[in-house]
Scaffold this active site. Structure first.
Site, mmCIF file in Angstrom:
data_model
loop_
_atom_site.group_PDB
_atom_site.id
_atom_site.type_symbol
_atom_site.label_atom_id
_atom_site.label_comp_id
_atom_site.label_asym_id
_atom_site.label_seq_id
_atom_site.Cartn_x
_atom_site.Cartn_y
_atom_site.Cartn_z
ATOM 1 N N SER A 68 7.751 -9.370 41.126
ATOM 2 C CA SER A 68 8.148 -10.724 40.720
ATOM 3 C C SER A 68 9.655 -10.925 40.577
ATOM 4 C CB SER A 68 7.476 -11.099 39.403
ATOM 5 O OG SER A 68 6.145 -11.432 39.653
ATOM 6 N N TYR A 195 4.370 -14.544 50.501
ATOM 7 C CA TYR A 195 4.530 -14.209 49.079
ATOM 8 C C TYR A 195 4.258 -12.721 48.823
ATOM 9 C CZ TYR A 195 3.403 -13.945 44.105
ATOM 10 O OH TYR A 195 3.363 -13.564 42.789
ATOM 11 N N TYR A 247 7.023 -14.051 31.465
ATOM 12 C CA TYR A 247 5.694 -14.611 31.198
ATOM 13 C C TYR A 247 5.550 -14.917 29.710
ATOM 14 C CZ TYR A 247 5.427 -12.425 35.702
ATOM 15 O OH TYR A 247 5.705 -12.042 36.970
ATOM 16 N N VAL A 265 5.822 -6.535 38.057
ATOM 17 C CA VAL A 265 4.782 -5.568 37.687
ATOM 18 C C VAL A 265 4.998 -4.182 38.295
ATOM 19 C CG1 VAL A 265 2.881 -7.126 37.092
ATOM 20 C CG2 VAL A 265 3.187 -6.402 39.460
HETATM 21 N N1 GLU Z 1 2.787 -9.621 43.383
HETATM 22 C C1 GLU Z 1 2.422 -9.721 42.003
HETATM 23 C C2 GLU Z 1 1.335 -10.754 41.850
HETATM 24 O O1 GLU Z 1 1.453 -11.773 42.444
HETATM 25 C C3 GLU Z 1 3.623 -10.108 41.209
HETATM 26 C C4 GLU Z 1 3.356 -10.206 39.726
HETATM 27 C C5 GLU Z 1 4.490 -9.680 38.907
HETATM 28 O O2 GLU Z 1 5.323 -8.922 39.365
HETATM 29 O O3 GLU Z 1 4.544 -10.010 37.741
HETATM 30 O O4 GLU Z 1 0.360 -10.558 41.169
#
Ligand code: GLU
Length: 313
Positions: A68, A195, A247, A265
């Site tokens: 992310s 994405y 978040y 993540v």
């Molecule tokens: N590619 C991950 C997802 O879309 C990114 C989430 C993250 O890094 O917080 O679930």
């Protein structure tokens, strides 16, 4: 009497040693199988100061999945292309919800709260994709990151992208849901393909801190002197990172670290001490909100010892 400026190299290596010695590491992300295989004992920290000096500690040269954190780069690109019209497609308020929550989307007619939750980032990627083939859009994102970091070796980890493509059911649900409200312009599978690949960009802490220098220097790349974006835009991206970058852990991060930042993540966190430094930290184990456990603790120590909190000493 002048104030004593702490030695950045020393502080960074002390923090790296302290983090290496800790046994509380959080848990690696399991919902993307390829990320679940990463060795949780790794820790890296890189700081580039306002004069361009780098201080690094631990595994600062090992590439990891930025996930992310890529959303900071896509937001910057999309703002460059669409300007403030972007904010018609996505809000800029903290969500107070998990990164992949669908509940809020229903209440708000498919318009995501901010560009850093998954739904918002997918909407931003969709804007970048419009008028292009997925390959071109992805090429644009990767070239931008390479340009910012001044490093042509940065690449996409195809195994991570494929792993998420196979298992990204939640993101597919979010994207389909937004599509039903007309928030996405492109076919859902194409937007998601871009994405997942942007999230799979692999960078080391050093490369990430290099790429983020423009946000620490009012939009300017300090080594080339190039103005990447206007100072006002850099300030605003930093504001969105502060309020939405972690978040439903964003409040806690501001409280403890006091710097704008964005987590992923993969266990990375990119942070900015405005006017002072661009920072990247990596430790794959996550806390309950999906943010790097030791990454946050390391940044709290760094901000405190360097006196960098934007809220004062
Ligand atoms: N590619 C991950 C997802 O879309 C990114 C989430 C993250 O890094 O917080 O679930």
């Amino acid at each position: 009497m002048g104030t004593i400026v702490p030695d950045l190299d020393l502080v960074v290596s002390e923090i790296a040693d302290e983090m290496r010695a800790r046994t509380d590491r959080g848990a690696v992300a399991h919902y993307i199988p390829e990320l679940a295989r990463v060795d949780a004992s790794q820790f890296g920290l890189a700081v580039i100061d306002a004069d361009g000096n780098a201080a690094v500690g631990g595994d600062a040269d090992i590439p990891f999945s930025i996930q992310s954190i890529s959303k900071v780069f896509t937001l910057t690109l999309a703002l460059g292309r669409y300007g403030d019209r972007l904010w018609r497609r996505v809000g800029r308020e903290p969500s107070g919800s998990p990164f992949n929550s669908i509940v809020q989307l229903e209440r708000e007619q498919g318009v995501p709260r901010n560009p850093f939750i998954n739904a918002g980032a997918i909407a931003v990627t969709d804007l970048i994709l419009s008028g292009h083939q997925p390959r071109e859009a992805l090429g644009e994102i990767l070239s931008f990151v390479r340009f910012l970091a001044d490093d042509e070796t940065i690449s996409i980890d195809e195994a991570v992208a494929a792993s998420e493509q196979r298992t990204g059911f939640r993101n597919a649900a979010l994207a389909n849901y937004m599509k039903s409200f007309g928030v996405l312009e492109n076919p859902v599978e194409l937007t998601l393909g871009v994405y997942f690949h942007q999230c799979a960009i692999a960078m080391s802490c050093k490369q990430l801190a290099m790429a983020g220098r423009f946000l620490a220097k009012s939009g300017r790349n300090p080594s080339t002197g190039l103005q990447v974006i206007q100072p006002e835009r850099a300030r605003r991206i930093n504001a969105v990172m502060l309020t939405c970058g972690h978040y439903d852990g964003s409040g806690e991060f501001a409280y403890r670290v006091g710097l704008p930042g964005k987590s992923g993540v993969g266990g990375g966190i990119f942070a900015v001490a405005p006017g002072k430094a661009s920072i990247a930290v990596w430790s794959p184990g996550l806390d309950a909100a999906g943010n790097s456990h030791l990454g946050r603790i390391a940044l709290e120590a760094l901000s405190k010892r360097m006196n960098w909190s934007i809220f004062g000493a």
